[in-house]
Design a protein around this motif. Structure first.
Motif, PDB file in Angstrom:
ATOM      1  N   GLU A 187      -8.786  -1.877  21.981  1.00  0.00           N
ATOM      2  CA  GLU A 187      -7.851  -2.728  22.727  1.00  0.00           C
ATOM      3  C   GLU A 187      -7.978  -4.193  22.337  1.00  0.00           C
ATOM      4  O   GLU A 187      -7.007  -4.945  22.371  1.00  0.00           O
ATOM      5  CB  GLU A 187      -8.096  -2.585  24.237  1.00  0.00           C
ATOM      6  CG  GLU A 187      -7.523  -1.326  24.867  1.00  0.00           C
ATOM      7  CD  GLU A 187      -8.253  -0.068  24.445  1.00  0.00           C
ATOM      8  OE1 GLU A 187      -7.613   0.988  24.335  1.00  0.00           O
ATOM      9  OE2 GLU A 187      -9.484  -0.145  24.202  1.00  0.00           O
ATOM     10  N   THR A 188      -9.179  -4.600  21.961  1.00  0.00           N
ATOM     11  CA  THR A 188      -9.425  -5.997  21.603  1.00  0.00           C
ATOM     12  C   THR A 188     -10.346  -6.047  20.392  1.00  0.00           C
ATOM     13  O   THR A 188     -11.327  -5.313  20.315  1.00  0.00           O
ATOM     14  CB  THR A 188     -10.079  -6.761  22.772  1.00  0.00           C
ATOM     15  OG1 THR A 188      -9.218  -6.704  23.918  1.00  0.00           O
ATOM     16  CG2 THR A 188     -10.306  -8.219  22.416  1.00  0.00           C
ATOM     17  N   PHE A 196     -10.312 -17.207  20.066  1.00  0.00           N
ATOM     18  CA  PHE A 196     -10.015 -16.348  21.215  1.00  0.00           C
ATOM     19  C   PHE A 196     -10.377 -17.097  22.492  1.00  0.00           C
ATOM     20  O   PHE A 196     -11.079 -18.111  22.465  1.00  0.00           O
ATOM     21  CB  PHE A 196     -10.832 -15.053  21.132  1.00  0.00           C
ATOM     22  CG  PHE A 196     -12.291 -15.259  21.443  1.00  0.00           C
ATOM     23  CD1 PHE A 196     -12.769 -15.043  22.724  1.00  0.00           C
ATOM     24  CD2 PHE A 196     -13.174 -15.703  20.463  1.00  0.00           C
ATOM     25  CE1 PHE A 196     -14.116 -15.256  23.025  1.00  0.00           C
ATOM     26  CE2 PHE A 196     -14.506 -15.919  20.753  1.00  0.00           C
ATOM     27  CZ  PHE A 196     -14.987 -15.703  22.031  1.00  0.00           C
ATOM     28  N   ASP A 200      -7.620 -14.431  27.620  1.00  0.00           N
ATOM     29  CA  ASP A 200      -6.789 -13.482  26.876  1.00  0.00           C
ATOM     30  C   ASP A 200      -7.398 -12.087  26.895  1.00  0.00           C
ATOM     31  O   ASP A 200      -6.693 -11.079  27.077  1.00  0.00           O
ATOM     32  CB  ASP A 200      -6.627 -13.951  25.426  1.00  0.00           C
ATOM     33  CG  ASP A 200      -5.752 -15.191  25.300  1.00  0.00           C
ATOM     34  OD1 ASP A 200      -4.964 -15.445  26.220  1.00  0.00           O
ATOM     35  OD2 ASP A 200      -5.874 -15.893  24.283  1.00  0.00           O
ATOM     36  N   ILE A 201      -8.717 -12.017  26.718  1.00  0.00           N
ATOM     37  CA  ILE A 201      -9.393 -10.718  26.723  1.00  0.00           C
ATOM     38  C   ILE A 201      -9.275 -10.066  28.098  1.00  0.00           C
ATOM     39  O   ILE A 201      -8.925  -8.885  28.223  1.00  0.00           O
ATOM     40  CB  ILE A 201     -10.883 -10.879  26.352  1.00  0.00           C
ATOM     41  CG1 ILE A 201     -11.013 -11.422  24.924  1.00  0.00           C
ATOM     42  CG2 ILE A 201     -11.623  -9.554  26.478  1.00  0.00           C
ATOM     43  CD1 ILE A 201     -12.435 -11.822  24.546  1.00  0.00           C
ATOM     44  N   LYS A 204      -5.769  -8.739  29.029  1.00  0.00           N
ATOM     45  CA  LYS A 204      -5.443  -7.462  28.405  1.00  0.00           C
ATOM     46  C   LYS A 204      -6.166  -6.310  29.102  1.00  0.00           C
ATOM     47  O   LYS A 204      -5.594  -5.226  29.305  1.00  0.00           O
ATOM     48  CB  LYS A 204      -5.806  -7.505  26.921  1.00  0.00           C
ATOM     49  CG  LYS A 204      -5.419  -6.251  26.156  1.00  0.00           C
ATOM     50  CD  LYS A 204      -5.625  -6.425  24.662  1.00  0.00           C
ATOM     51  CE  LYS A 204      -4.559  -7.303  24.055  1.00  0.00           C
ATOM     52  NZ  LYS A 204      -4.629  -7.323  22.571  1.00  0.00           N
ATOM     53  N   ILE A 218     -13.714  -2.890  23.067  1.00  0.00           N
ATOM     54  CA  ILE A 218     -13.686  -4.228  22.494  1.00  0.00           C
ATOM     55  C   ILE A 218     -14.597  -4.230  21.271  1.00  0.00           C
ATOM     56  O   ILE A 218     -15.800  -3.992  21.389  1.00  0.00           O
ATOM     57  CB  ILE A 218     -14.167  -5.287  23.510  1.00  0.00           C
ATOM     58  CG1 ILE A 218     -13.273  -5.279  24.752  1.00  0.00           C
ATOM     59  CG2 ILE A 218     -14.191  -6.677  22.872  1.00  0.00           C
ATOM     60  CD1 ILE A 218     -13.845  -6.090  25.904  1.00  0.00           C
ATOM     61  N   ASP A 315      -2.994  -6.327  17.275  1.00  0.00           N
ATOM     62  CA  ASP A 315      -2.594  -6.901  18.572  1.00  0.00           C
ATOM     63  C   ASP A 315      -1.385  -6.157  19.127  1.00  0.00           C
ATOM     64  O   ASP A 315      -1.308  -5.842  20.332  1.00  0.00           O
ATOM     65  CB  ASP A 315      -2.268  -8.381  18.392  1.00  0.00           C
ATOM     66  CG  ASP A 315      -2.131  -9.103  19.719  1.00  0.00           C
ATOM     67  OD1 ASP A 315      -3.017  -8.929  20.584  1.00  0.00           O
ATOM     68  OD2 ASP A 315      -1.133  -9.837  19.903  1.00  0.00           O
ATOM     69  N   SER A 318      -2.195  -2.643  20.499  1.00  0.00           N
ATOM     70  CA  SER A 318      -3.100  -2.554  21.645  1.00  0.00           C
ATOM     71  C   SER A 318      -2.448  -2.998  22.957  1.00  0.00           C
ATOM     72  O   SER A 318      -3.150  -3.213  23.942  1.00  0.00           O
ATOM     73  CB  SER A 318      -4.330  -3.411  21.384  1.00  0.00           C
ATOM     74  OG  SER A 318      -3.983  -4.778  21.262  1.00  0.00           O
TER      75      SER A 318
END
Length: 319
Positions: A187-188, A196, A200-201, A204, A218, A315, A318
């Motif tokens: 996903e990340t 980053f 943002d993490i 998501k 991740i 990106d 995900s």
């Protein structure tokens, strides 16, 4: 060119043995003698050298690591070390040298060439951090190892509704994280080349949770930061249970993939051909499906650029 030497230097990479096998067998096929040098440049300056024949490289193409072993050698960064290396090569009647390793190993090869010993560099490093070539020997095996680990960790993450941070190798180059992240459905993906934010993490992760995802993966390149600090920061912001897995040296080992075995074999054969042709100070690389050679100084001074198209694809996939 009557006798060539071969060594593996720096961090080991799956496929080094396949490259070594190709160097030895192609050289013997073409009428040359081959000397193996144990423990890289350290073994060179100590004279840890032995005769190799066809049987010396039997049953090794499928083995990870390097049968010649490897070592770091700070002494070889000094003029005295280079001088000693040249003396030993001449003492053992070695006319040319094949060096299998990364950028530091290539620097040693360049200095030997400058001192009069023809050298050819084969890129062997799992990080894929040499800018001049599409792929290095060992990279494909490493990302397949990571993808398998991601799949196993996803199983338990799903069972316990957790997010998992998986740290992979890559201090200055995020290719392992990027390629394995796409192939493993992460996903990340966090790499040194791309900025980053925790927001943002976390956004998501929360969005995934809201649409019913029971796990999140991740991928974190080791050069970005400490994984346990990432886990604590994310948990404090989201309340999501986050666990850490550091894959570490598992990425360095294991039987090389078919891709790495074939690439290494092509490199090994080409290295011998270049030495026979009288070439020196050359680095081998791959572009598309073609093997090429270029000046080793130019090769190690090129700046590695992140493939932003690949990162953008990751990106988009995900969401």
């Amino acid at each position: 060119m009557k006798r060539i030497g071969v060594l593996t230097s720096g961090g080991d990479a799956p496929g080094m043995n396949a490259a070594l096998r190709a160097v030895v067998r192609v050289a013997i096929y073409k009428g040359l003698k081959v000397s193996g040098i144990r423990r890289g440049y350290q073994g060179l300056i100590e004279g840890d050298i032995f005769e190799m024949d066809v049987s010396s490289v039997g049953d090794i193409i499928q083995r990870g690591g390097t049968i010649l072993q490897s070592a770091r050698c700070l002494e070889f960064k000094k003029d005295e070390g280079i001088k000693r290396g040249v003396e030993v090569l001449k003492m053992f009647n070695i006319d040319g040298l094949v060096v299998i390793g990364g950028d530091g190993s290539f620097m040693g090869a360049k200095r030997l060439s400058d001192a009069g010993i023809p050298t050819i560099g084969i890129p062997g490093t799992i990080d894929n951090d040499l800018a001049y070539t599409d792929y290095t020997v060992g990279f494909d095996t490493a990302i397949n190892t990571v993808v398998n680990a991601v799949g196993n960790i996803r199983d338990t993450s799903s069972s316990h509704q957790r997010a998992s941070i998986i740290e992979v190798m890559g201090r200055s180059c995020g290719d392992i994280a990027l390629y394995s992240g796409i192939a493993g459905g992460a996903e990340t993906i966090i790499v040194p080349e791309i900025d980053f934010t925790y927001d943002d993490i976390c956004k998501k992760l929360i969005q995934g949770q809201n649409r019913g995802k029971v796990h999140s993966i991740i991928l974190l390149a080791e050069g970005v930061g400490k994984p346990y600090e990432f886990a604590e920061a994310i948990k404090n912001k989201t309340g999501i249970d986050v666990r850490v897995s550091v894959i570490g040296y598992l990425q360095r080992g294991g039987s090389p993939t078919a891709f790495d075995r074939i690439l290494a074999s092509k490199f090994g054969s080409k290295a011998v051909e270049l030495l026979i042709e009288g070439k020196k100070s050359r680095a081998l690389g791959t572009n598309g499906n073609k093997v090429f050679d270029m000046d080793i100084t130019e090769a190690i001074t090129m700046k590695k650029e992140m493939d932003h198209c690949m990162y953008d694809l990751a990106d988009m996939l995900s969401i």
